[in-house]
Design a protein around this motif. Structure first.
Motif, mmCIF file in Angstrom:
data_model
loop_
_atom_site.group_PDB
_atom_site.id
_atom_site.type_symbol
_atom_site.label_atom_id
_atom_site.label_comp_id
_atom_site.label_asym_id
_atom_site.label_seq_id
_atom_site.Cartn_x
_atom_site.Cartn_y
_atom_site.Cartn_z
ATOM 1 N N ASN A 57 0.685 -1.277 -0.042
ATOM 2 C CA ASN A 57 0.127 0.007 -0.201
ATOM 3 C C ASN A 57 0.885 1.208 0.106
ATOM 4 N N HIS A 58 0.869 1.976 -0.927
ATOM 5 C CA HIS A 58 1.551 3.343 -1.297
ATOM 6 C C HIS A 58 0.421 4.341 -1.406
ATOM 7 N N PHE A 59 -0.677 4.071 -1.033
ATOM 8 C CA PHE A 59 -2.013 4.937 -1.462
ATOM 9 C C PHE A 59 -2.974 4.731 -0.162
ATOM 10 N N ARG A 60 -2.177 4.798 0.955
ATOM 11 C CA ARG A 60 -3.314 4.700 2.348
ATOM 12 C C ARG A 60 -4.204 5.871 2.405
ATOM 13 N N LEU A 61 -5.224 5.658 2.967
ATOM 14 C CA LEU A 61 -6.217 6.485 3.413
ATOM 15 C C LEU A 61 -5.759 7.159 4.954
ATOM 16 N N GLU A 62 -5.454 8.307 4.958
ATOM 17 C CA GLU A 62 -5.134 9.102 6.173
ATOM 18 C C GLU A 62 -6.212 9.759 6.622
ATOM 19 N N PRO A 63 -6.205 9.633 8.086
ATOM 20 C CA PRO A 63 -7.487 10.008 8.895
ATOM 21 C C PRO A 63 -7.781 11.677 8.453
ATOM 22 N N ALA A 64 -9.020 11.941 8.242
ATOM 23 C CA ALA A 64 -9.325 13.315 8.034
ATOM 24 C C ALA A 64 -10.652 13.510 8.435
ATOM 25 N N ALA A 78 -14.648 3.156 4.196
ATOM 26 C CA ALA A 78 -13.872 3.484 5.362
ATOM 27 C C ALA A 78 -14.026 4.965 5.779
ATOM 28 N N ALA A 79 -14.270 5.951 4.828
ATOM 29 C CA ALA A 79 -14.724 7.130 5.322
ATOM 30 C C ALA A 79 -15.965 7.338 6.115
ATOM 31 N N GLU A 80 -16.888 6.586 5.549
ATOM 32 C CA GLU A 80 -18.397 6.493 5.979
ATOM 33 C C GLU A 80 -18.355 5.850 7.365
ATOM 34 N N ALA A 81 -17.420 4.626 7.694
ATOM 35 C CA ALA A 81 -17.464 4.030 8.857
ATOM 36 C C ALA A 81 -16.667 5.044 9.958
ATOM 37 N N ALA A 82 -15.733 5.914 9.495
ATOM 38 C CA ALA A 82 -15.182 6.796 10.283
ATOM 39 C C ALA A 82 -16.034 8.105 10.675
ATOM 40 N N GLY A 83 -17.099 8.263 9.770
ATOM 41 C CA GLY A 83 -17.846 9.577 10.166
ATOM 42 C C GLY A 83 -17.670 10.539 9.528
ATOM 43 N N ALA A 84 -16.794 10.565 8.569
ATOM 44 C CA ALA A 84 -15.969 11.671 8.089
ATOM 45 C C ALA A 84 -17.084 12.311 6.795
ATOM 46 N N GLU A 85 -16.984 13.348 6.555
ATOM 47 C CA GLU A 85 -17.606 14.131 5.303
ATOM 48 C C GLU A 85 -16.938 13.817 4.017
ATOM 49 N N TRP A 86 -17.651 13.588 3.014
ATOM 50 C CA TRP A 86 -16.736 13.006 1.595
ATOM 51 C C TRP A 86 -17.889 13.218 0.584
ATOM 52 N N THR A 87 -17.194 13.494 -0.451
ATOM 53 C CA THR A 87 -18.020 13.231 -1.893
ATOM 54 C C THR A 87 -17.079 12.654 -2.798
ATOM 55 N N LEU A 88 -17.834 12.078 -3.784
ATOM 56 C CA LEU A 88 -16.995 11.465 -4.694
ATOM 57 C C LEU A 88 -17.324 11.918 -6.408
ATOM 58 N N LEU A 89 -16.408 12.245 -7.140
ATOM 59 C CA LEU A 89 -16.496 12.744 -8.493
ATOM 60 C C LEU A 89 -16.091 11.597 -9.397
ATOM 61 N N TYR A 90 -16.869 11.081 -9.971
ATOM 62 C CA TYR A 90 -16.365 9.560 -10.875
ATOM 63 C C TYR A 90 -16.690 10.015 -12.379
ATOM 64 N N GLY A 91 -15.782 10.032 -13.189
ATOM 65 C CA GLY A 91 -15.947 9.959 -14.517
ATOM 66 C C GLY A 91 -15.470 8.871 -15.559
ATOM 67 N N GLY A 92 -15.895 8.790 -16.638
ATOM 68 C CA GLY A 92 -15.653 7.570 -17.758
ATOM 69 C C GLY A 92 -16.093 7.992 -18.904
ATOM 70 N N ARG A 93 -15.706 7.120 -19.865
ATOM 71 C CA ARG A 93 -16.282 7.362 -21.160
ATOM 72 C C ARG A 93 -17.795 7.383 -21.187
ATOM 73 N N SER A 94 -18.651 6.362 -20.841
ATOM 74 C CA SER A 94 -19.796 6.199 -20.741
ATOM 75 C C SER A 94 -20.227 5.496 -19.444
ATOM 76 N N ARG A 95 -21.583 5.533 -19.268
ATOM 77 C CA ARG A 95 -22.069 4.671 -18.055
ATOM 78 C C ARG A 95 -21.806 3.391 -18.150
ATOM 79 N N ARG A 96 -21.768 2.637 -19.522
ATOM 80 C CA ARG A 96 -21.729 1.254 -19.524
ATOM 81 C C ARG A 96 -20.268 0.785 -19.390
ATOM 82 N N SER A 97 -19.331 1.828 -19.497
ATOM 83 C CA SER A 97 -17.834 1.407 -19.161
ATOM 84 C C SER A 97 -17.317 1.745 -17.739
ATOM 85 N N MET A 98 -18.569 2.334 -16.943
ATOM 86 C CA MET A 98 -17.917 2.679 -15.599
ATOM 87 C C MET A 98 -18.324 1.660 -14.528
#
Length: 313
Positions: A102-109, A130-150
């Motif tokens: 793991n070189h991409f660890r989720l640090e506490p925030a 993990a963020a949900e379980a920790a009670g953190a606020e978060w959002t995700l922006l998720y992009g891709g070529r099309s819905r079928r490819s995501m």
């Protein structure tokens, strides 16, 4: 130093398509033994054959020690790894796996902004849990070529409006300026995806908040590769690394066994402790702070700022 490396032979229990061109595999121990623990952001090395190893992010439930899940994007112009997984690796087949690492660890925030592009959703997915379980606020922006490819769109639905799915064929390029333009204090940004996306995210993020994982090596500025010496502290040998030759190749040519995989500076397998000297970092794994510390280096691509390095090999 890098994570302790374990190697185990696992069985492909399940194959299912998570999206067009994205194959999800569930791996289990053949005797039902528990698998090594892992944290969000971890990946494993999958040994597909001689000289054919690839790294895939773990994207299942980190609390489930009975199974690991990976997802593999079919890349027609790739180097053969994804084609092998899609065409050769069937249910019931055994495969050797190293890791997790793991070189991409989720640090506490207290709050997070997650940005994923395409198959870059794989390391992000367990981070959301993990963020949900920790009670953190978060959002995700998720992009891709099309819905079928995501991949994993159905799994993301349970998070409601905290997830914005933005296929390019419907809404164009991701609106990174809006996502990153007003970051409250204490916010960390985690992003994974294609190189151009990560480059754009890096330009918009203030120092100290961004964590990225790259599947392709970051572009390096051209420059000379002068000769230098490498002392192998444990082996008691001193080698000359010629221009255009990597430290890894020099070490292997001298008969010293070292773990390596991608040879591009993206996987972290060859991370080595530096005992003396200043590395010329050319990897896409270590953070800026880790590179500046000079404590470790990826010997497949990085070199020496000076005449000599002493490595723990």
């Amino acid at each position: 130093m890098s994570d302790v490396v374990r190697e185990v032979e696992l069985v492909v229990e399940r194959r299912e398509f998570a999206a067009d061109g994205v194959l999800a595999l569930t791996l289990r121990h053949p005797l039902g033994e528990p698998l090594p623990a892992w944290e969000p952001g971890a990946h494993i090395d999958v040994v597909l054959g001689p000289e054919l190893e690839r790294q895939y992010s773990l994207c299942g439930d980190a609390a489930d020690r009975t199974a690991w899940r990976i997802a593999v994007l079919r890349e027609p112009d790739g180097r053969g790894g994804s084609a092998h997984v899609h065409e050769q690796l069937g249910r019931g087949d055994k495969v050797r796996v190293r890791g997790p690492r793991n070189h991409f660890r989720l640090e506490p925030a207290p709050r997070y902004r997650f940005i994923a592009g395409g198959i870059g959703i794989t390391p992000i997915l367990p981070m959301l849990a993990a963020a949900e379980a920790a009670g953190a606020e978060w959002t995700l922006l998720y992009g891709g070529r099309s819905r079928r490819s995501m991949a994993f769109g159905g799994e993301l639905e349970r998070y409601g409006d905290r997830v914005t799915v933005a296929p390019q064929d419907e809404s164009g390029l991701l609106d990174l300026a809006s996502a990153l333009g007003d970051l409250p204090d204490g916010t960390l940004v985690y992003s994974c995806g294609p190189g151009p996306l990560l480059d754009a995210v890096e330009e918009l993020c203030p120092a100290g908040v961004l964590h990225v994982e790259r599947f392709q090596p970051k572009k390096q500025l051209g420059g000379e590769d002068p000769e230098f010496e490498v002392e192998l502290a444990r082996s008691g040998r001193t080698l000359t690394v010629a221009p255009g030759v990597s430290v890894l190749d020099s070490v292997r040519a001298a008969g010293v066994e070292v773990l390596y995989s991608c040879t591009e500076g993206t996987c972290g397998t060859c991370e080595t402790d530096v005992l003396a000297g200043t590395p010329d970092h050319r990897d896409s794994v270590l953070t800026r702070e880790e590179q500046e510390s000079g404590e470790t280096m990826m010997i497949c691509v990085s070199r020496c700022r000076g005449k000599r390095l002493v490595l723990d090999l």
